[in-house]
Design an enzyme around this catalytic site. Structure first.
Site, PDB file in Angstrom:
ATOM      1  N   GLU A  92       9.795  -2.356   9.705  1.00 41.15           N
ATOM      2  CA  GLU A  92       8.608  -3.284   9.514  1.00 41.15           C
ATOM      3  C   GLU A  92       8.993  -4.810   9.601  1.00 41.15           C
ATOM      4  O   GLU A  92       8.153  -5.508   9.958  1.00 41.15           O
ATOM      5  CB  GLU A  92       8.031  -2.955   7.909  1.00 41.15           C
ATOM      6  CG  GLU A  92       7.203  -1.726   7.850  1.00 41.15           C
ATOM      7  CD  GLU A  92       8.282  -0.463   7.873  1.00 41.15           C
ATOM      8  OE1 GLU A  92       7.598   0.671   8.188  1.00 41.15           O
ATOM      9  OE2 GLU A  92       9.317  -0.564   7.447  1.00 41.15           O
ATOM     10  N   LEU A 142      10.745   1.912  14.342  1.00 46.47           N
ATOM     11  CA  LEU A 142      10.299   2.110  12.904  1.00 46.47           C
ATOM     12  C   LEU A 142      11.082   0.973  12.195  1.00 46.47           C
ATOM     13  O   LEU A 142      12.135   1.358  11.595  1.00 46.47           O
ATOM     14  CB  LEU A 142      10.673   3.390  12.412  1.00 46.47           C
ATOM     15  CG  LEU A 142      10.101   3.969  11.201  1.00 46.47           C
ATOM     16  CD1 LEU A 142      10.281   5.380  11.220  1.00 46.47           C
ATOM     17  CD2 LEU A 142      10.754   3.216   9.873  1.00 46.47           C
ATOM     18  N   GLN A 152       1.916   0.656   8.689  1.00 41.44           N
ATOM     19  CA  GLN A 152       1.349   2.189   8.528  1.00 41.44           C
ATOM     20  C   GLN A 152       0.730   2.180   7.162  1.00 41.44           C
ATOM     21  O   GLN A 152      -0.531   2.707   6.971  1.00 41.44           O
ATOM     22  CB  GLN A 152       2.176   3.076   8.980  1.00 41.44           C
ATOM     23  CG  GLN A 152       2.300   3.339  10.469  1.00 41.44           C
ATOM     24  CD  GLN A 152       3.143   4.660  10.684  1.00 41.44           C
ATOM     25  OE1 GLN A 152       3.580   5.351   9.883  1.00 41.44           O
ATOM     26  NE2 GLN A 152       3.310   5.086  11.716  1.00 41.44           N
ATOM     27  N   PHE A 153       1.249   1.689   6.171  1.00 46.42           N
ATOM     28  CA  PHE A 153       0.863   2.035   4.776  1.00 46.42           C
ATOM     29  C   PHE A 153       1.251   0.862   3.894  1.00 46.42           C
ATOM     30  O   PHE A 153       2.334   0.520   4.132  1.00 46.42           O
ATOM     31  CB  PHE A 153       1.705   3.330   4.286  1.00 46.42           C
ATOM     32  CG  PHE A 153       1.255   4.513   4.635  1.00 46.42           C
ATOM     33  CD1 PHE A 153       0.067   5.056   4.596  1.00 46.42           C
ATOM     34  CD2 PHE A 153       1.980   5.423   5.760  1.00 46.42           C
ATOM     35  CE1 PHE A 153      -0.279   6.414   5.209  1.00 46.42           C
ATOM     36  CE2 PHE A 153       1.726   6.511   6.323  1.00 46.42           C
ATOM     37  CZ  PHE A 153       0.346   6.921   6.115  1.00 46.42           C
ATOM     38  N   GLU A 201       4.263   0.812  14.564  1.00 46.11           N
ATOM     39  CA  GLU A 201       4.828   2.172  14.908  1.00 46.11           C
ATOM     40  C   GLU A 201       3.535   2.955  15.104  1.00 46.11           C
ATOM     41  O   GLU A 201       2.507   3.220  14.394  1.00 46.11           O
ATOM     42  CB  GLU A 201       5.485   2.566  13.776  1.00 46.11           C
ATOM     43  CG  GLU A 201       6.250   3.730  13.728  1.00 46.11           C
ATOM     44  CD  GLU A 201       6.600   4.302  12.416  1.00 46.11           C
ATOM     45  OE1 GLU A 201       7.189   5.637  12.362  1.00 46.11           O
ATOM     46  OE2 GLU A 201       6.597   3.651  11.396  1.00 46.11           O
ATOM     47  N   HIS A 222       1.996   6.958   0.202  1.00 40.75           N
ATOM     48  CA  HIS A 222       0.886   6.599   1.027  1.00 40.75           C
ATOM     49  C   HIS A 222      -0.297   6.166   0.206  1.00 40.75           C
ATOM     50  O   HIS A 222      -1.342   6.017   1.164  1.00 40.75           O
ATOM     51  CB  HIS A 222       0.890   8.082   1.996  1.00 40.75           C
ATOM     52  CG  HIS A 222       2.028   8.257   2.602  1.00 40.75           C
ATOM     53  ND1 HIS A 222       2.855   9.214   2.365  1.00 40.75           N
ATOM     54  CD2 HIS A 222       2.494   7.803   3.936  1.00 40.75           C
ATOM     55  CE1 HIS A 222       3.761   9.452   3.185  1.00 40.75           C
ATOM     56  NE2 HIS A 222       3.654   8.496   4.196  1.00 40.75           N
ATOM     57  N   TYR A 277       4.760   0.561   2.534  1.00 42.10           N
ATOM     58  CA  TYR A 277       5.870   0.106   3.624  1.00 42.10           C
ATOM     59  C   TYR A 277       6.051  -1.361   3.869  1.00 42.10           C
ATOM     60  O   TYR A 277       6.989  -1.768   4.194  1.00 42.10           O
ATOM     61  CB  TYR A 277       5.520   0.762   5.006  1.00 42.10           C
ATOM     62  CG  TYR A 277       5.609   2.225   5.090  1.00 42.10           C
ATOM     63  CD1 TYR A 277       5.870   3.205   3.784  1.00 42.10           C
ATOM     64  CD2 TYR A 277       5.372   2.994   6.272  1.00 42.10           C
ATOM     65  CE1 TYR A 277       5.923   4.648   4.089  1.00 42.10           C
ATOM     66  CE2 TYR A 277       5.284   4.347   6.320  1.00 42.10           C
ATOM     67  CZ  TYR A 277       5.596   4.760   5.116  1.00 42.10           C
ATOM     68  OH  TYR A 277       5.689   6.328   5.186  1.00 42.10           O
TER      69      TYR A 277
END
Length: 730
Positions: free
Chosen positions: A450, A448, A472-473, A419, A521, A476
């Site tokens: 995962e 979006l 991304q994190f 993403e 995050h 996630y």
């Protein structure tokens, strides 16, 4: 009498009496020889189901989830090519048997019975599990019952189009091939299946090639929970980007005709289709399941009356291909032959020890074409204005970007996906300019989801690409961790190393982001990754290390076919200073493209013998900040940067701490389930273990705002622990 025996005796008596179910006449398409071959595949599938139950009762077999009622899948196999990669539902023995008939030299009954017996001679899993699968038949083995194989089927289908544009060195699938995946009506409701179906449609409406055939085998029930009547059709008939087709899976002639139409559409249009097959489930879910405990006897008997083998006998007779008496003889002969083969398969050896079981965790190495790296002209053209900054100290994020640039120049099979990785260049700018440099085919902006990101990577790995997906994190990842745990990491294990899906999974994670994002995050737990057998975890702490370790990760995936997780500490992405403002103490220059840090090689900073601080990631940064105060108290210390978190570099750690009186473990992950537990165990198991202590995060999530670092290790905490452990505290 159990239901399997009832179905068996019903078949014998009804065929002998000519009591066959009504139905449509045979549709054109199958030759008589093909129809008889499909019936033989159906009968062998049924015989194997019966034999598996007998083997279990005798203590010789270990799996009883059968395919009875789903034998129409043999006709789907006939409609496809044996080179079309197929990710199968666990009730698809008939598909595999029919496909084996398309490939010379197969001994499918023997192979499958070895699998039932969990013999080490099983050519698919080597005795590790009863799985459908075969390298020769292009059927990757899996044990999924919840459609977790659908995301990688989408990825494999995507790879077929991508390979036309960028053929990888280790390409496995033909240019005009398609991918197929099958699943049950109950599994279709799982979020994983829905995500994969949505991703296929999302991709298709953008006119991106995706030659994928979904096959839903709808028997109307999931173990004991019924699927609402008409649910699959209602939910799938009008999905954008996906063509819907329906067939009676009890009728091999109709199933073949519709499956052939679906396959032709997918192959020529390069778009996904959804084939909805109506089937029945005979015997219940598995050997121990008694369907009359949750269904009425009338419901069970109604399903049994629609036995697809009875339908096949009628259809073959109407086609003039086979008389009922000939069909009955084939059935009886096949059952007898299967029992004879099973008796021999049950005598074959099993895996004997842990070493044999674990032997396939690590996939085999493969030969790769040598490369000298990108040439100077290509680098200059690609890097552009960045060339002038290569020799200047830079933060980690920029060095990772440059390392990716060099790697993608050197290896054309590398494809990155995730993403926002393309146009935006990533949330933290780590992949900036890469889409401009290499195009959207190699820097893929995904939707979006995962599970779909990782499924895309796994599927492309099946076809010789070297995927570098980004999550991304770290938090996630939990939405999709089974794609690593249950799919990617298990594939070499269950295929005895015959199938692999190498990748380098980049994840931005860990804590210390000032006042941003909270635990969504700032996730400081790696437990979900650390306990997956065979997965490598790398975590750099400096930019130079990040570049060199990423090169090693790519080598491990490319040459050794490993699944590698490259964990990037978010808080260190922009870090420039170490001890004071604008000191630039944490920036490094970009290492030459030919330099890398080998798997298991730790970083040793200093040579003090009073104290060894063992750490990684942000812990390394904080330990370096703490070092001047520790040394000012008279403690001579060294800092050991783990770099590689799994497998734990035990020998390198022993060597790096040799001669030290004390060991302090600094772990930014939580007290429970962190690396520190394994490290404490390692040092405590030493015969002459140094005095050991640890500084860890609390068992708590991370807050947003000024308290972001409260549960995490700190510089002051490291100093206090070091002085206390060594006795230097005042």
């Amino acid at each position: 009498m159990d239901r399997a025996q009832i179905v068996h005796e019903n078949f014998l008596s009804r065929v002998a009496a000519g009591d066959l179910p009504k139905g449509a006449p045979p549709r054109p398409g199958l030759t008589q020889a093909q129809a008889v071959s499909l019936y033989r595949s159906q009968v062998l599938s049924r015989a194997l189901d019966r034999t598996s139950r007998a083997m279990q009762k005798a203590g010789q077999g270990f799996y009883t989830i059968g395919s009875s009622g789903h034998e129409g899948m043999a006709a789907v196999a006939q409609a496809l090519r044996p080179t079309d990669i197929a990710f199968l539902h666990y009730r698809d023995a008939a598909f595999q048997i029919a496909r084996a008939e398309q490939v010379p030299g197969q001994q499918i009954a023997w192979d499958m019975l070895l699998s039932f017996a969990c013999s080490k001679e099983d050519p698919t899993s080597g005795g590790r599990h009863k799985v459908l699968g075969s390298k020769a038949l292009m059927i990757p083995p899996q044990t999924s019952t919840i459609a977790s194989h659908l995301p990688k089927a989408v990825g494999a289908a995507y790879s077929l189009g991508a390979a036309r544009r960028h053929p990888p060195e280790h390409r496995q699938l033909p240019e005009d091939g398609i991918a197929m995946c099958s699943f049950g009506d109950a599994s279709a409701n799982h979020s994983t299946a829905q995500g994969a179906i949505n991703t296929a449609g999302w991709t298709s409406v953008q006119s991106i090639p995706l030659p994928l055939l979904f096959v839903c085998e709808d028997n109307g029930i999931g173990i004991s929970t019924k699927t609402p009547r008409g649910w699959i059709q209602a939910s799938m008939e009008h999905r954008p980007g996906i063509r819907y087709l329906q067939a009676n899976g009890l009728d091999i002639y109709e199933t073949y005709a519709v499956a052939q139409e679906a396959a032709e559409y997918v192959r020529t249009r390069r778009k996904p289709a959804f084939l909805h097959l109506k089937t029945v489930r005979l015997y219940g879910h598995a050997g121990a399941d008694v369907p009359t405990t949750y269904l009425t006897r009338a419901e069970v008997e109604a399903e049994e009356a629609m036995d697809p083998l009875l339908h096949s006998v009628r259809l073959l007779a109407e086609d003039g291909a086979l008389s009922p008496s000939e069909a009955l003889a084939i059935y009886e002969q096949t059952c007898a032959r299967t029992d004879r083969i099973a008796a021999e398969a049950a005598t074959r050896p099993h895996l004997a020890n842990a070493g044999e079981v674990a032997a396939s965790l690590i996939p085999p190495k493969r030969d790769c074409k040598p490369t000298n790296g990108p040439g100077a002209e290509a680098r200059a053209a690609t890097f552009g204005g960045d060339m002038r900054a290569l020799d200047e100290p830079q933060p980690m994020s920029r060095l990772i970007n440059w390392a990716l640039t060099d790697l993608m120049l050197e290896h054309s099979e590398i494809v990155c996906m995730g993403e926002d990785v393309g146009r935006k260049g990533g949330v933290y700018g780590v992949t900036q300019k890469l889409q401009q440099r290499f195009g959207p085919d190699r820097m893929i902006d995904t939707l979006l989801d995962e599970q779909s990101i990782l499924g895309l990577a796994i599927g492309m790995g099946h076809n010789g690409f070297l995927p570098i997906p980004e999550i991304q994190f770290l938090a996630y990842l939990h939405n999709a961790e089974d794609q690593i745990r249950g799919e990617a990491a298990t594939l070499p294990f269950f295929s005895n190393g015959q199938f692999t899906n190498p990748m380098v999974l980049r994840i931005a994670g860990l804590g210390y982001q000032k006042g941003f994002g909270g635990h969504f995050h700032n996730d400081n737990s790696l437990a979900v990754l650390r306990d997956i057998p065979g997965v490598i975890i790398a975590c750099p702490s400096t930019g130079a290390d990040a570049a060199q370790m990423l090169r090693e990760c790519v080598r491990l995936a490319r040459e050794e076919q490993r699944v590698v997780v490259f964990l990037e500490p978010i808080a260190l992405y922009p870090m420039r200073d170490l001890h004071g403002a604008q000191d630039g103490g944490w920036m490094t220059t970009y290492p030459s493209p030919d330099r890398r840090i080998a798997l298991g090689e730790v970083g040793v900073h200093g040579d003090g013998t009073d104290l060894a601080i063992v750490t990684y990631g942000n812990g390394h940064y904080l330990s370096q900040q703490a070092l001047p105060e520790i040394e000012a108290a008279g403690v001579k210390a060294r800092i050991i940067d783990l770099r590689w978190l799994a497998p734990l570099p035990a020998e390198a750690l022993r060597a790096a701490t040799r001669g030290c009186k004390h060991v302090l473990i600094v772990d930014e992950c939580r007290r429970t389930g962190s690396q520190s537990e394994a490290l404490m165990t390692l040092f405590c198991e030493e015969s002459r273990a140094p005095a050991t202590a640890r500084v860890v995060a609390e068992d708590c999530f991370i807050a947003t705002g000024p308290a972001y670092a409260a549960p995490l290790p700190s510089k002051d905490g490291i100093v206090a622990a070091a002085l206390s452990l060594t006795g230097a505290a005042k």
